[in-house]
Design a protein around this motif. Sequence first.
Motif, short mmCIF file in Angstrom:
data_model
loop_
_atom_site.label_atom_id
_atom_site.label_comp_id
_atom_site.label_asym_id
_atom_site.label_seq_id
_atom_site.Cartn_x
_atom_site.Cartn_y
_atom_site.Cartn_z
N ASN A 1 0.82 -1.20 0.00
CA ASN A 1 0.00 0.00 0.00
C ASN A 1 0.86 1.26 0.00
O ASN A 1 0.55 2.24 -0.65
CB ASN A 1 -0.93 -0.02 1.22
N SER A 2 2.00 1.22 0.68
CA SER A 2 2.84 2.42 0.75
C SER A 2 3.76 2.55 -0.47
O SER A 2 4.12 3.65 -0.85
CB SER A 2 3.65 2.44 2.04
N ASN A 3 4.16 1.45 -1.07
CA ASN A 3 4.95 1.50 -2.30
C ASN A 3 4.39 0.45 -3.26
O ASN A 3 4.62 -0.74 -3.11
CB ASN A 3 6.43 1.24 -2.01
N ASN A 4 3.65 0.93 -4.25
CA ASN A 4 2.91 0.02 -5.13
C ASN A 4 3.80 -0.80 -6.05
O ASN A 4 3.40 -1.81 -6.59
CB ASN A 4 1.94 0.81 -6.03
N MET A 5 5.04 -0.32 -6.26
CA MET A 5 5.87 -0.93 -7.30
C MET A 5 6.27 -2.35 -6.94
O MET A 5 6.58 -2.66 -5.80
CB MET A 5 7.11 -0.08 -7.49
N ALA A 6 6.26 -3.19 -7.96
CA ALA A 6 6.67 -4.58 -7.79
C ALA A 6 7.85 -4.83 -8.71
O ALA A 6 7.90 -4.29 -9.82
CB ALA A 6 5.53 -5.52 -8.14
N SER A 7 8.79 -5.64 -8.28
CA SER A 7 9.87 -5.98 -9.19
C SER A 7 10.40 -7.34 -8.80
O SER A 7 10.09 -7.85 -7.71
CB SER A 7 10.98 -4.94 -9.14
N LEU A 8 11.16 -7.94 -9.69
CA LEU A 8 11.80 -9.19 -9.32
C LEU A 8 13.10 -9.33 -10.08
O LEU A 8 13.31 -8.74 -11.15
CB LEU A 8 10.89 -10.40 -9.55
N GLU A 9 14.01 -10.10 -9.51
CA GLU A 9 15.23 -10.48 -10.18
C GLU A 9 15.51 -11.91 -9.72
O GLU A 9 15.79 -12.14 -8.55
CB GLU A 9 16.38 -9.54 -9.82
N VAL A 10 15.32 -12.84 -10.64
CA VAL A 10 15.42 -14.26 -10.26
C VAL A 10 16.31 -15.00 -11.24
O VAL A 10 16.36 -14.66 -12.42
CB VAL A 10 14.03 -14.94 -10.24
N PRO A 11 17.00 -16.04 -10.76
CA PRO A 11 17.79 -16.88 -11.65
C PRO A 11 16.87 -17.68 -12.56
O PRO A 11 15.82 -18.17 -12.11
CB PRO A 11 18.56 -17.81 -10.71
N VAL A 12 17.21 -17.77 -13.82
CA VAL A 12 16.39 -18.55 -14.76
C VAL A 12 17.33 -19.42 -15.60
O VAL A 12 18.52 -19.12 -15.72
CB VAL A 12 15.57 -17.63 -15.70
N SER A 13 16.77 -20.50 -16.17
CA SER A 13 17.61 -21.28 -17.07
C SER A 13 17.06 -21.14 -18.49
O SER A 13 15.86 -21.32 -18.72
CB SER A 13 17.69 -22.74 -16.64
N LEU A 14 17.92 -20.76 -19.37
CA LEU A 14 17.55 -20.54 -20.77
C LEU A 14 18.24 -21.59 -21.64
O LEU A 14 19.30 -22.11 -21.28
CB LEU A 14 17.96 -19.14 -21.22
N GLU A 15 17.60 -21.87 -22.78
CA GLU A 15 18.15 -22.84 -23.74
C GLU A 15 18.65 -22.06 -24.95
O GLU A 15 18.08 -21.02 -25.27
CB GLU A 15 17.04 -23.79 -24.22
N PRO A 16 19.63 -22.56 -25.64
CA PRO A 16 19.95 -21.97 -26.94
C PRO A 16 18.72 -22.11 -27.82
O PRO A 16 18.04 -23.14 -27.80
CB PRO A 16 21.10 -22.83 -27.48
N GLY A 17 18.39 -21.06 -28.55
CA GLY A 17 17.20 -21.09 -29.40
C GLY A 17 16.10 -20.26 -28.78
O GLY A 17 16.36 -19.27 -28.07
#
Length: 856
Positions: free
Chosen positions: A536-552
Amino acid sequence: MGTKSPALVLVFLLLSAMASLCLAVNVTYDGRALVIDGKRRVLVSGSIHYPRSTPDMWPDLIKKSKDGGLDIIETYVFWDMHEPVRGQYDFTGRKDLVKFIKLVAQAGLYVHLRIGPYVCAEWNYGGFPIWLHFLPGIQFRTDNEPYKAEMKRFTTKIVGMMKQEKLYASQGGPIILSQIENEYGNIDWEYGPKAKTYIEWAAQMATSQNTEVPWVMCQQNNAPDPMINTCNGFYCDQFTPNSDKKPKFWTELWSGWFTSWGDPVPYRPTEDIAFGAARFYQLNGTLLNYYMYHGGTNFGRTSGGPFITTSYDYDAPIDEFGLLRQPKWGHLKDLHDAIKLCEEPMVETFGNTTSLGPNLEVTVYKTESGQCAAFLANLDNQTDATVNFNGNSYDLPAWSVSILPDCQNVVYNTAKINSATTIPKFILQATQNSTLSVASNQNGTTSGPPLSQWSWFHEPVGISSKSAFVLLGLVEQINTTADKSDYLWYSISTQINGNDPLLRDGSQILLHVDSLGHALYAYVNGKLAGSGKGSNSNNMASLEVPVSLEPGNNRIDLLSLTVGLKNYGAFFDLRGAGITGPVQLKGSSNGSTIDLSSESWTYQIGLKGEEVGLPSGGGSQLWVKGPVLPRKTPLTWYKFFVAPGGTSPVVIDFTGMGKGQAWVNGQSIGRYWQSDVSPNGKCTVTCDYRGNYDQNKCLKNCGKPTQEQYHVPRSWLKPFGNVLVLLEEAGGDPTAISFGTRETGHICSKVSEDYPMPLDMWHSNHLQSKNVKPTLSVQCPSPNQVISELQFVSFGNPHGTCGSFTHGRCRSKRARRIVHRACMGKAKCSFEVSVNAFGDPCANVTKSLVVEASCS
Ligand SMILES: *[C@@H]1O[C@H](CO)[C@@H](O)[C@H](O)[C@H]1NC(C)=O
Ligand SMILES: *[C@@H]1O[C@H](CO)[C@@H](O)[C@H](O)[C@H]1NC(C)=O
Ligand SMILES: *[C@@H]1O[C@H](CO)[C@@H](O)[C@H](O)[C@H]1NC(C)=O
Ligand SMILES: *[C@@H]1O[C@H](CO)[C@@H](O)[C@H](O)[C@H]1NC(C)=O
Ligand SMILES: *[C@@H]1O[C@H](CO)[C@@H](O)[C@H](O)[C@H]1NC(C)=O
Ligand SMILES: *[C@@H]1O[C@H](CO)[C@@H](O)[C@H](O)[C@H]1NC(C)=O
Ligand SMILES: *[C@@H]1O[C@H](CO)[C@@H](O)[C@H](O)[C@H]1NC(C)=O
Ligand SMILES: *[C@@H]1O[C@H](CO)[C@@H](O)[C@H](O)[C@H]1NC(C)=O
Ligand SMILES: *[C@@H]1O[C@H](CO)[C@@H](O)[C@H](O)[C@H]1NC(C)=O
């Protein structure tokens, strides 16, 4: 009855015509009082917002308000509900404003209609319909022609309806006051010079409606005549209106405070509300309104904020479920009765306030004919005092006001609560027979409906609708969805070369997402990678998470959510939401970043389950049944059948679930957010009522979900075949949900020998009232219940509070027997609190009688 003769009908018609003529009431005001048909009044009002309960609850809420000593019921008018599409009006069901007002009138109470049409109210978008935002050239709440035209059109529509139904006092109806705009003075400086011309226009526009009842502008010190400017706050005793021809009104006495997801739950001690209210009447106050008297529930997607909870209980005298909150309701009722005993001298004169010492004030209302009422106040937040007044001596606890309707006898002190306390309890529904309780379906403790009654549907991750569309770059959410849904998918497929440094250096890759709010889930290649949320006091949402990506090709699906649109502040309507970026894939080593923010994104407004109408029975072919119920699976819809028992308010406890929305028989009971736990540390076990209150002073539910119980209105349930549909966003175990009813648990009363005399003795006894002793009563919440158990009885100096009383050193041996004999099996019992009744276990000690009982 047989048919009436024409003559009788004629007489009847004549009589009713005369009755309505006689009932037409002239409402005016002067600097001291509201004048209703020549009778000067000091009045008590309370807020009940009609869409925050259901029509079947209204008569009981209104009756409890009347019994609590209210003269007026106040409500806002909710434009967004009444005109969801421009020019298409809706006044049905919970939106039946006319029915609500007529019920108030039938109960013999007045109405204060706060049209606004901006209402704030922790309501979605402050009550503005979202289409208003899309009108060309519009600027809200300022001197802007398109806005003023709409504001005038809706105000005229509502006033017209009221006139047509003859609901104004001038027509014999209950409406004695009306409000235009709302708390504009809090923020008007941000609108520059146009603020003043706007407020002058609003006053003129309202006056030109010719309602013939006074108009109010709250928190508007420069309100033009004849608008009455009024005060909102925890205290308003120091407020004075902007003209000595206007009475002192308090349009919002905050009985508690609203609750935000992820925060603890505020409450306001009864003694302090009573103190604030009594101080207001002491210092020339004419009318106060409890905001809220019944707060109710933000059903559907009506809660604003953002991040306002589904419950709008507000710690009000009548709780969310419609049960009396005791001792708050009872102690304020006693206050109102005491004020009414003082009304005659109060309306005839202003108070004469003088000091009786540091932090001690007496106010006397004395008429020429000799009527006299007095208020004695101790403003010290620590030290009790004894004062001399009119030749008598009076004990005044710290932070309290005593009321003396004859300038001699104290009938009320704000810190001495005669009223009983009750503890609400949640009764889990009987399990084996009914399908109400859905406890574990595991072996052993089987209780819920058989698994065969469950169905589910996995909401597709990412784009599934034909109405999806592609845009370059990231878009603002409210402009895009027009608030049709909480949800907006942002979807992208990104080709990543096997030689890209991001993949090549083998370090962890991070997905970074920034959003204006309010919450978001990130899926990578169909799998939930992480989530973020604002507050309620700061509406902003963010994330920084590890992900696994594939070539392609890699698919990134971001689900962005609103949790109620902003309702307060200058230009609140322009505050955006959604993922406006940046959205980046970052190598944890330096330099390698892919920024996706300006790429082509595919968008989908809302979910597939919403599109096909799963909550209201659509898309029935989508439901799946099977031997293994999916649990802890994000984005899953669930459906099962429930059947209510009993007659008490029905409650769902969403323990086990994460976040989502719930519907019963197609009606939305609101958002739930069981996984949003409030932080530890801000709550205290007890809260000292003494000293200035604010919404951060007294908090509960730390370390628990902000809201655990959700109200299911009785009228939305049938005896059999009720369908509960849930949309779980984050993943939960629906078999852990429980159903129950909200009931009154133990009743506790504590009254001391030095408490004021009982108010109902006043009229009959006040001449020899010196001999009238305080009384304690115990009364079952329902007339068809009787006292069945006495948990605790003591006359002496017991310690503790309701639920945890213990005996003190001083203790009458007879008390339990006396109380047992008088109370068991009775719906009500009462006692004089004195040594006459119980003997004297210890001289020179002020003794209290405490009874804790339960009814069945
Ligand atoms: C209403 O009361 C005011 C003042 O008490 C008086 O001036 C006015 O004429 C009255 N109006 C009607 C319609 O009786
Ligand atoms: C009450 O009103 C009277 C008359 O206007 C004024 O003299 C007095 O100061 C007021 N009291 C307070 C506490 O404002
Ligand atoms: C107000 O009360 C004080 C103290 O009793 C008294 O001296 C004074 O004359 C009173 N003022 C008025 C205007 O009655
Ligand atoms: C269950 O049903 C039986 C028979 O219908 C009834 O006698 C019993 O009281 C019920 N039990 C509960 C806990 O409701
Ligand atoms: C549950 O009950 C079934 C049937 O009685 C049994 O085969 C199974 O082993 C039980 N599971 C557990 C976890 O006890
Ligand atoms: C919504 O769109 C309007 C018109 O394009 C624009 O002026 C406004 O800034 C947008 N709102 C937000 C919050 O981005
Ligand atoms: C990035 O570079 C800075 C300075 O060049 C260095 O301090 C930092 O540790 C580097 N970060 C990573 C994750 O390699
Ligand atoms: C109590 O009163 C003192 C002195 O007026 C003040 O400094 C203090 O802040 C007050 N405490 C509370 C809780 O209001
Ligand atoms: C009670 O107080 C009175 C007067 O202070 C004293 O005379 C008497 O002894 C006291 N009684 C007891 C039991 O303490």
